[in-house]
Write a protein that holds these residues in place. Structure first.
Motif, PDB file in Angstrom:
ATOM      1  N   VAL A  91      -4.632   6.934  43.238  1.00 39.04           N
ATOM      2  CA  VAL A  91      -4.231   8.289  42.851  1.00 39.04           C
ATOM      3  C   VAL A  91      -4.617   9.305  43.931  1.00 39.04           C
ATOM      4  N   ILE A  92      -5.743   9.096  44.616  1.00 39.88           N
ATOM      5  CA  ILE A  92      -6.109  10.009  45.701  1.00 39.88           C
ATOM      6  C   ILE A  92      -5.124   9.868  46.865  1.00 39.88           C
ATOM      7  N   ALA A  93      -4.651   8.658  47.122  1.00 37.23           N
ATOM      8  CA  ALA A  93      -3.643   8.472  48.174  1.00 37.23           C
ATOM      9  C   ALA A  93      -2.354   9.215  47.811  1.00 37.23           C
ATOM     10  N   ILE A  94      -1.975   9.171  46.544  1.00 34.96           N
ATOM     11  CA  ILE A  94      -0.796   9.921  46.096  1.00 34.96           C
ATOM     12  C   ILE A  94      -1.027  11.410  46.321  1.00 34.96           C
ATOM     13  N   ALA A  95      -2.210  11.898  45.926  1.00 35.28           N
ATOM     14  CA  ALA A  95      -2.539  13.312  46.095  1.00 35.28           C
ATOM     15  C   ALA A  95      -2.535  13.701  47.570  1.00 35.28           C
ATOM     16  N   ARG A  96      -3.026  12.825  48.405  1.00 32.48           N
ATOM     17  CA  ARG A  96      -3.054  13.108  49.840  1.00 32.48           C
ATOM     18  C   ARG A  96      -1.632  13.250  50.394  1.00 32.48           C
ATOM     19  N   ARG A  97      -0.744  12.362  49.971  1.00 31.86           N
ATOM     20  CA  ARG A  97       0.661  12.475  50.403  1.00 31.86           C
ATOM     21  C   ARG A  97       1.297  13.758  49.864  1.00 31.86           C
ATOM     22  N   GLN A  98       1.013  14.084  48.610  1.00 34.13           N
ATOM     23  CA  GLN A  98       1.543  15.319  48.025  1.00 34.13           C
ATOM     24  C   GLN A  98       1.024  16.532  48.814  1.00 34.13           C
ATOM     25  N   THR A  99      -0.253  16.507  49.164  1.00 34.98           N
ATOM     26  CA  THR A  99      -0.861  17.608  49.924  1.00 34.98           C
ATOM     27  C   THR A  99      -0.230  17.712  51.300  1.00 34.98           C
ATOM     28  N   ARG A 100      -0.124  16.578  51.974  1.00 30.41           N
ATOM     29  CA  ARG A 100       0.468  16.564  53.323  1.00 30.41           C
ATOM     30  C   ARG A 100       1.892  17.115  53.279  1.00 30.41           C
ATOM     31  N   ASP A 101       2.680  16.680  52.298  1.00 33.84           N
ATOM     32  CA  ASP A 101       4.057  17.157  52.199  1.00 33.84           C
ATOM     33  C   ASP A 101       4.106  18.661  51.934  1.00 33.84           C
ATOM     34  N   ARG A 102       3.224  19.134  51.068  1.00 35.27           N
ATOM     35  CA  ARG A 102       3.218  20.548  50.710  1.00 35.27           C
ATOM     36  C   ARG A 102       2.759  21.418  51.875  1.00 35.27           C
ATOM     37  N   LEU A 103       1.818  20.897  52.684  1.00 38.67           N
ATOM     38  CA  LEU A 103       1.245  21.693  53.769  1.00 38.67           C
ATOM     39  C   LEU A 103       1.943  21.490  55.112  1.00 38.67           C
ATOM     40  N   ARG A 104       2.947  20.652  55.142  1.00 36.88           N
ATOM     41  CA  ARG A 104       3.636  20.384  56.399  1.00 36.88           C
ATOM     42  C   ARG A 104       4.005  21.702  57.072  1.00 36.88           C
ATOM     43  N   GLY A 105       3.535  21.895  58.283  1.00 32.55           N
ATOM     44  CA  GLY A 105       3.839  23.096  59.046  1.00 32.55           C
ATOM     45  C   GLY A 105       2.867  24.248  58.822  1.00 32.55           C
ATOM     46  N   ARG A 106       1.934  24.097  57.883  1.00 33.54           N
ATOM     47  CA  ARG A 106       0.932  25.139  57.639  1.00 33.54           C
ATOM     48  C   ARG A 106      -0.392  24.724  58.250  1.00 33.54           C
ATOM     49  N   ALA A 107      -1.172  25.699  58.668  1.00 32.25           N
ATOM     50  CA  ALA A 107      -2.513  25.406  59.179  1.00 32.25           C
ATOM     51  C   ALA A 107      -3.431  25.106  58.000  1.00 32.25           C
ATOM     52  N   LEU A 108      -4.293  24.121  58.158  1.00 32.49           N
ATOM     53  CA  LEU A 108      -5.242  23.780  57.107  1.00 32.49           C
ATOM     54  C   LEU A 108      -6.431  24.728  57.156  1.00 32.49           C
ATOM     55  N   ARG A 109      -6.984  25.028  56.009  1.00 32.47           N
ATOM     56  CA  ARG A 109      -8.145  25.907  55.893  1.00 32.47           C
ATOM     57  C   ARG A 109      -9.400  25.118  56.261  1.00 32.47           C
ATOM     58  N   VAL A 110     -10.262  25.746  57.010  1.00 28.91           N
ATOM     59  CA  VAL A 110     -11.546  25.144  57.348  1.00 28.91           C
ATOM     60  C   VAL A 110     -12.487  25.375  56.172  1.00 28.91           C
ATOM     61  N   VAL A 111     -13.146  24.321  55.713  1.00 29.45           N
ATOM     62  CA  VAL A 111     -14.091  24.443  54.613  1.00 29.45           C
ATOM     63  C   VAL A 111     -15.342  25.138  55.129  1.00 29.45           C
ATOM     64  N   ASP A 112     -15.715  26.226  54.468  1.00 31.10           N
ATOM     65  CA  ASP A 112     -16.892  26.974  54.907  1.00 31.10           C
ATOM     66  C   ASP A 112     -17.950  27.008  53.808  1.00 31.10           C
ATOM     67  N   ASP A 113     -19.086  27.621  54.119  1.00 28.33           N
ATOM     68  CA  ASP A 113     -20.202  27.698  53.173  1.00 28.33           C
ATOM     69  C   ASP A 113     -19.793  28.360  51.861  1.00 28.33           C
ATOM     70  N   ALA A 114     -19.033  29.445  51.947  1.00 26.40           N
ATOM     71  CA  ALA A 114     -18.650  30.177  50.741  1.00 26.40           C
ATOM     72  C   ALA A 114     -17.809  29.293  49.823  1.00 26.40           C
ATOM     73  N   PHE A 115     -16.897  28.537  50.402  1.00 25.23           N
ATOM     74  CA  PHE A 115     -16.061  27.640  49.594  1.00 25.23           C
ATOM     75  C   PHE A 115     -16.918  26.570  48.928  1.00 25.23           C
ATOM     76  N   LEU A 116     -17.798  25.956  49.698  1.00 24.00           N
ATOM     77  CA  LEU A 116     -18.651  24.912  49.133  1.00 24.00           C
ATOM     78  C   LEU A 116     -19.573  25.463  48.055  1.00 24.00           C
ATOM     79  N   ALA A 117     -20.063  26.681  48.235  1.00 25.84           N
ATOM     80  CA  ALA A 117     -20.974  27.280  47.257  1.00 25.84           C
ATOM     81  C   ALA A 117     -20.271  27.567  45.935  1.00 25.84           C
ATOM     82  N   ASP A 118     -18.956  27.806  45.967  1.00 20.70           N
ATOM     83  CA  ASP A 118     -18.203  28.118  44.753  1.00 20.70           C
ATOM     84  C   ASP A 118     -17.783  26.884  43.971  1.00 20.70           C
ATOM     85  N   GLN A 119     -18.048  25.696  44.483  1.00 23.72           N
ATOM     86  CA  GLN A 119     -17.633  24.481  43.790  1.00 23.72           C
ATOM     87  C   GLN A 119     -18.555  24.199  42.609  1.00 23.72           C
TER      88      GLN A 119
END
Length: 188
Positions: A91-119
């Motif tokens: 299921v994670i492989a499916i999600a990864r393909r879905q993510t890749r397809d959705r983000l094709r051509g977009r820059a990926l966000r860098v995970v930062d401290d603020a993002f990790l702290a909000d998890q």
């Protein structure tokens, strides 16, 4: 949908959720159109898939949409699961393909401290307690300095609990590349 006996099997099935073979059983039931099985599958895997997608996208709404697309793909393709990997890595492989397809051509966000702290975290695990005692600032700095592909790999192994073999399968790279201290090529 209005069947009064519809949920009667769900409680009995929930009592049996104690091994990996239950995931395969869920997929078998999903392939036959069992909505209760799909709901149980989502409860079992939805949060882990969302966390993994969030690591890559950095956008909660987008990540939730991708998880929904992933679960729809599971609903439609449950019969295609061949058992060559764990259900979670499948299921994670499916999600990864879905993510890749959705983000094709977009820059990926860098995970930062603020993002990790909000998890959210239900309970701090031993990893969290050990990191708190360690030099947390150095660890965070090192993770931030990693390439997106390396952070994704860390998320798969430490965040999602996949084995190195499963992570390699999800990333579609040789397991030796995952094991190496400096993987040079992690395809997108």
């Amino acid at each position: 949908m209005n069947d009064p006996h519809r949920n009667s099997g769900a409680a009995a099935f929930a009592d049996r959720r104690d091994s990996a073979c239950d995931d395969a059983e869920l997929l078998r039931r999903i392939s036959k159109g069992d909505e209760d099985a799909m709901a149980a599958f989502y409860r079992e895997h939805g949060k882990v898939v969302l966390a993994q997608v969030l690591l890559v996208t950095g956008e909660r709404v987008l990540a939730e949409e991708i998880v929904q697309d992933t679960m729809l793909a599971v609903w439609r393709g449950a019969a295609s699961f061949r058992g060559e990997s764990s259900v979670r890595s499948w299921v994670i492989a499916i999600a990864r393909r879905q993510t890749r397809d959705r983000l094709r051509g977009r820059a990926l966000r860098v995970v930062d401290d603020a993002f990790l702290a909000d998890q959210p975290s239900s309970n701090p695990g031993p990893e969290v307690m050990a990191l708190d005692r360690a030099k947390l600032a150095e660890v965070k700095g090192a993770i931030q300095g990693l390439a997106s592909a390396h952070r994704e790999l860390l998320g798969l192994v430490f965040g999602s609990g996949l084995s190195l073999r499963e992570a390699a399968d999800v990333l579609e790279i040789p397991v030796g590349t995952v094991k190496s201290p400096y993987p040079r090529h992690v395809p997108r």
